[in-house]
Design a protein around this motif. Structure first.
Motif, short mmCIF file in Angstrom:
data_model
loop_
_atom_site.label_atom_id
_atom_site.label_comp_id
_atom_site.label_asym_id
_atom_site.label_seq_id
_atom_site.Cartn_x
_atom_site.Cartn_y
_atom_site.Cartn_z
N LYS A 53 0.84 -1.19 0.00
CA LYS A 53 0.00 0.00 0.00
C LYS A 53 0.88 1.24 0.00
CE LYS A 53 -4.17 -1.72 2.15
NZ LYS A 53 -4.93 -1.84 0.90
N MET A 54 0.38 2.25 -0.69
CA MET A 54 1.06 3.54 -0.66
C MET A 54 0.18 4.48 0.14
SD MET A 54 1.89 6.12 -3.77
CE MET A 54 3.53 5.74 -4.32
N LEU A 55 0.73 4.99 1.21
CA LEU A 55 -0.05 5.86 2.08
C LEU A 55 0.54 7.26 2.03
CD1 LEU A 55 0.23 3.06 4.57
CD2 LEU A 55 -2.02 3.94 4.01
N VAL A 56 -0.32 8.21 1.75
CA VAL A 56 0.13 9.59 1.64
C VAL A 56 -0.53 10.40 2.75
CG1 VAL A 56 0.35 11.55 0.08
CG2 VAL A 56 0.13 9.24 -0.85
N ASP A 57 0.27 11.03 3.59
CA ASP A 57 -0.37 11.79 4.68
C ASP A 57 -0.65 13.22 4.24
OD1 ASP A 57 1.87 13.33 4.96
OD2 ASP A 57 2.51 12.45 6.85
N SER A 58 -1.26 14.01 5.13
CA SER A 58 -1.73 15.33 4.74
C SER A 58 -0.59 16.26 4.32
CB SER A 58 -2.53 15.97 5.88
OG SER A 58 -1.77 15.91 7.06
N SER A 59 0.64 15.95 4.76
CA SER A 59 1.74 16.82 4.34
C SER A 59 2.44 16.27 3.10
CB SER A 59 2.73 17.00 5.49
OG SER A 59 3.28 15.76 5.84
N GLY A 60 1.88 15.20 2.53
CA GLY A 60 2.46 14.67 1.29
C GLY A 60 3.52 13.61 1.52
N GLU A 61 3.79 13.30 2.76
CA GLU A 61 4.77 12.27 3.10
C GLU A 61 4.25 10.89 2.64
OE1 GLU A 61 8.45 11.64 4.74
OE2 GLU A 61 7.44 13.58 4.86
N VAL A 62 5.11 10.14 1.94
CA VAL A 62 4.66 8.87 1.38
C VAL A 62 5.29 7.68 2.10
CG1 VAL A 62 4.68 7.40 -0.68
CG2 VAL A 62 4.34 9.87 -0.91
N VAL A 63 4.47 6.69 2.45
CA VAL A 63 4.98 5.44 3.00
C VAL A 63 4.48 4.30 2.12
CG1 VAL A 63 4.92 3.87 4.97
CG2 VAL A 63 4.99 6.33 5.37
N ILE A 64 5.40 3.45 1.67
CA ILE A 64 4.99 2.29 0.88
C ILE A 64 5.28 1.06 1.73
CG2 ILE A 64 5.37 0.94 -1.21
CD1 ILE A 64 6.34 3.60 -2.49
N THR A 65 4.25 0.29 2.03
CA THR A 65 4.47 -0.83 2.95
C THR A 65 3.46 -1.96 2.76
OG1 THR A 65 4.77 -1.43 5.27
CG2 THR A 65 3.06 0.17 4.79
N ASN A 66 3.84 -3.09 3.31
CA ASN A 66 3.04 -4.31 3.28
C ASN A 66 2.73 -4.71 4.72
OD1 ASN A 66 3.15 -7.42 3.44
ND2 ASN A 66 2.92 -7.08 1.27
N ASP A 67 3.24 -3.92 5.65
CA ASP A 67 3.16 -4.27 7.07
C ASP A 67 1.84 -3.80 7.68
OD1 ASP A 67 4.75 -5.16 9.50
OD2 ASP A 67 4.08 -3.17 10.11
N GLY A 68 1.07 -4.76 8.20
CA GLY A 68 -0.26 -4.48 8.72
C GLY A 68 -0.29 -3.36 9.75
N ALA A 69 0.59 -3.46 10.75
CA ALA A 69 0.58 -2.46 11.82
C ALA A 69 0.90 -1.08 11.27
CB ALA A 69 1.58 -2.85 12.91
N THR A 70 1.85 -1.01 10.35
CA THR A 70 2.23 0.28 9.78
C THR A 70 1.06 0.88 9.00
OG1 THR A 70 4.46 -0.57 9.58
CG2 THR A 70 3.98 1.46 8.39
N ILE A 71 0.41 0.06 8.19
CA ILE A 71 -0.72 0.55 7.39
C ILE A 71 -1.79 1.11 8.31
CG2 ILE A 71 -2.62 -0.12 5.85
CD1 ILE A 71 -0.70 -2.33 4.77
N LEU A 72 -2.17 0.33 9.31
CA LEU A 72 -3.27 0.74 10.18
C LEU A 72 -2.93 2.00 10.96
CD1 LEU A 72 -4.51 -2.75 11.36
CD2 LEU A 72 -5.54 -1.24 9.65
N ASN A 73 -1.65 2.11 11.34
CA ASN A 73 -1.28 3.32 12.07
C ASN A 73 -1.21 4.55 11.19
OD1 ASN A 73 -0.91 2.87 14.98
ND2 ASN A 73 0.39 1.21 14.25
N GLU A 74 -0.79 4.34 9.93
CA GLU A 74 -0.68 5.48 9.02
C GLU A 74 -2.06 5.95 8.54
OE1 GLU A 74 2.00 7.19 7.81
OE2 GLU A 74 3.40 6.08 9.08
N MET A 75 -3.07 5.07 8.66
CA MET A 75 -4.37 5.39 8.08
C MET A 75 -5.16 6.43 8.85
SD MET A 75 -5.93 2.11 6.07
CE MET A 75 -6.98 1.71 7.36
N ASP A 76 -4.71 6.76 10.05
CA ASP A 76 -5.38 7.82 10.78
C ASP A 76 -6.86 7.48 11.01
OD1 ASP A 76 -5.37 10.14 12.10
OD2 ASP A 76 -5.54 11.45 10.36
N ILE A 77 -7.08 6.33 11.61
CA ILE A 77 -8.44 5.82 11.80
C ILE A 77 -9.09 6.49 13.01
CG2 ILE A 77 -9.70 3.75 12.56
CD1 ILE A 77 -7.66 2.25 10.70
N GLU A 78 -10.31 6.97 12.82
CA GLU A 78 -10.95 7.70 13.92
C GLU A 78 -12.04 6.92 14.64
OE1 GLU A 78 -12.33 11.54 12.87
OE2 GLU A 78 -10.30 12.36 12.78
#
Ligand code: ADP
Ligand code: MG
Length: 525
Positions: A53-78
């Motif tokens: 998954k490629m995750l882009v945060d509000s400041s444009g920072e990009v994380v490309i990962t396959n790691d479940g914990a990383t994805i869920l933490n980057e997703m900013d779930i409310e």
């Protein structure tokens, strides 16, 4: 009555007008939906053919990962219930270091099954009881799957490799990385157990991941205080200071009333001799390498460079702690207190430039108690993902070594658990039986997802796997290069630590039952 009179007959509000309240089935189904959605979002990353998954945060920072914990933490779930699934992944990561996607996916499916049961009017507490009972049976099933022989280096390498396949490490690389990972963990194995915290991972962009190596010591982001200092010191005596080496700031700020050139010269001389004093004290102390958390005056650096002393100034507090623990040095807060017994030791301290970055390596001798996996990769994204994959691999190898228990991967353990739980369900009375069966169905999601992610038909694969499990015992859906085969995962070196599976079952059950039990959500504005 008394209360009503006091309230003057007005209706009593205990919640603020802005707070929102959802109750009963609505609350249950909205929570379950949120939890399922989270699990669904990581499903496609599971297994060796899982996508990234490629995750882009509000400041444009990009994380490309396959790691479940990383994805869920980057997703900013409310959503609060969804957040509980993120916690499942987090606790999985914290406890055993791997299996985060598996745990989240199982939790999501436990919720999905619960939803169906609720629709059939099975009460939430019955579901909760059934799930807990099923989880107990699942743990017994895991125990039955544990390998018989000793967990040797060969198996540890398989554990490392299984955890890294599909993590963008490439085929050949995973094998050599696995070797590095096992070597690192063996290095920090003591009579008391595995000291995982003594293995660090340091990333440096600019070379192929094949150049990843094990450094017998620590690596820190620091450069020498002066260009003329040696770039390598052998048999180093190391001083770690929290001392500013220069004219103390306080004295510079003090006002001098200077009336004559003589007085000015005197002041300059006094300063010079103070600086010279520090430099000589240090040079005479016998330290070859000095790390200090504070400034070092250029004149002192230049003098010490002439004396062949290697100095690093303004190092971070955590680096200082690392050096202390690796070399056996004691931190000293005043130069006058520095004694030989405070020195740490290393076979070699060296500095090396990598383009924009300068690194210091503290290696061998006392320092070799710690080791660093020095991760190389072509780009920032590659080294970041490698760092996560290696971190997971270090965790699983240390988990497997500590317990000496591994189980077959590739869905084989989940098939075995589901089978045992399903058989046990027949002996359970009442509606709870439905919940226990539902638990088994929820576990099928792991092999089903592995199949789906390899382009197979999930239902066919599941049927074939169950049949193979029935006839052969161990049966997983193994991805081996281009091929996908149903066979004994142990034969192919696809193995996971038993503790990763246990933790996944326990944390998924806990989160799912907690969510199912909620029938009233009161949210402040
Ligand atoms: P998680 O976050 O749950 O660790 P992964 O994407 O790392 O998710 O996938 C782990 C799953 O992949 C485990 O069930 C493991 O047994 C399985 N696995 C690893 N290597 C293979 C392989 N070569 N063939 C099939 N399954 C594999
Ligand atoms: Mg994994």
């Amino acid at each position: 009555m008394a209360q009503q009179r006091r309230m003057g007959g007005q209706p009593m509000f205990i919640l603020s007008e802005d707070s929102q309240r959802t109750q009963g089935r609505d609350a249950q189904s909205s929570n379950i939906m949120a939890g399922k959605a989270v699990a669904e979002s990581v499903r496609t990353t599971l297994g060796p053919r899982g996508m990234d998954k490629m995750l882009v945060d509000s400041s444009g920072e990009v994380v490309i990962t396959n790691d479940g914990a990383t994805i869920l933490n980057e997703m900013d779930i409310e959503h609060p219930a969804a957040q509980m699934l993120v916690e499942v992944a987090d606790s999985q990561e914290e406890e055993v270091g791997d299996g985060t996607t598996t745990a989240a996916v199982i939790a999501g499916n436990l919720l999905g099954e619960a939803e169906d049961l609720i629709e059939q009017d099975v009460h939430a507490t019955t579901i909760v009881e059934g799930y807990h009972e099923a989880a107990e049976i699942a743990l017994e099933a895991i125990a039955e799957q544990v390998n018989e022989g000793e967990v040797d280096d060969e198996i540890l390498k398989q554990v490392a490799e299984s955890s890294m396949t599909g993590k963008g490490t490439g085929g050949l690389t995973a094998e050599s990385l696995a070797e590095t990972v096992v070597e690192a963990i063996r290095h920090v194995e003591t009579d008391e157990g595995v000291e995982r915290e003594n293995v660090a991972v340091h990333t440096q962009v600019g070379a192929s991941s094949n150049a990843t190596e094990l450094v017998p010591g620590i690596v820190i982001d620091e450069e020498a205080a002066h260009d003329a200092m040696p770039s390598e010191v052998e048999d180093a005596s190391i001083a770690v200071l929290d001392v500013e080496l220069g004219v103390r700031t306080g004295e510079i700020d003090a006002e001098y009333a200077i009336d004559s050139i003589d007085q000015l010269n005197q002041a300059i001389d006094a300063e010079e001799s103070e600086v010279q004093g520090y430099a000589e004290t240090l040079a005479e102390s016998g330290a070859d390498v000095v790390f200090t958390t504070d400034d070092v005056d250029d004149r002192i650096s230049s003098f010490l460079a002439g004396e062949g002393v290697l100095v690093f100034d303004n190092i971070g507090n955590s680096d200082a702690r690392q050096i202390v623990s690796a070399t056996g040095a004691s931190r000293v807060g005043a130069l006058d207190d520095l004694e030989e017994s405070d020195f740490g030791a290393a076979d070699r301290v060296r500095t090396k430039n990598y383009g924009d970055d300068d690194l210091a390596f503290v290696e061998g001798g006392a320092a070799a108690e710690a080791v660093t996996v020095f991760v190389r990769g072509g780009t920032e994204h590659v080294v970041d993902e490698l760092e996560r994959a290696i971190g997971d691999a270090l965790d699983v190898v240390s988990t497997a070594l500590a317990s000496g228990e591994v189980v077959p991967g590739a869905g084989a353990t989940e098939i075995a658990i589901a089978d045992k739980v399903r058989s046990a369900a027949a002996g359970i009375e009442g509606r709870k039986q439905l919940a226990v069966t539902a638990f088994a169905d929820a576990l099928d999601v792991v092999p089903r997802t592995l199949a789906g992610n390899t382009g197979q038909d999930p239902i066919d694969a599941l049927v074939d796997l169950r049949a193979a499990h029935e006839s052969e015992g161990r049966a997983g859906l193994i991805t081996d290069g281009e091929d996908v085969t149903i066979d004994d995962p142990f034969e192919y070196g696809v193995v996971d630590p038993a503790d990763v599976k246990r933790e996944a079952i326990e944390s998924a059950t806990e989160a799912a039952t907690m969510i199912v039990r909620i029938d009233d959500v009161i949210a402040a504005e």
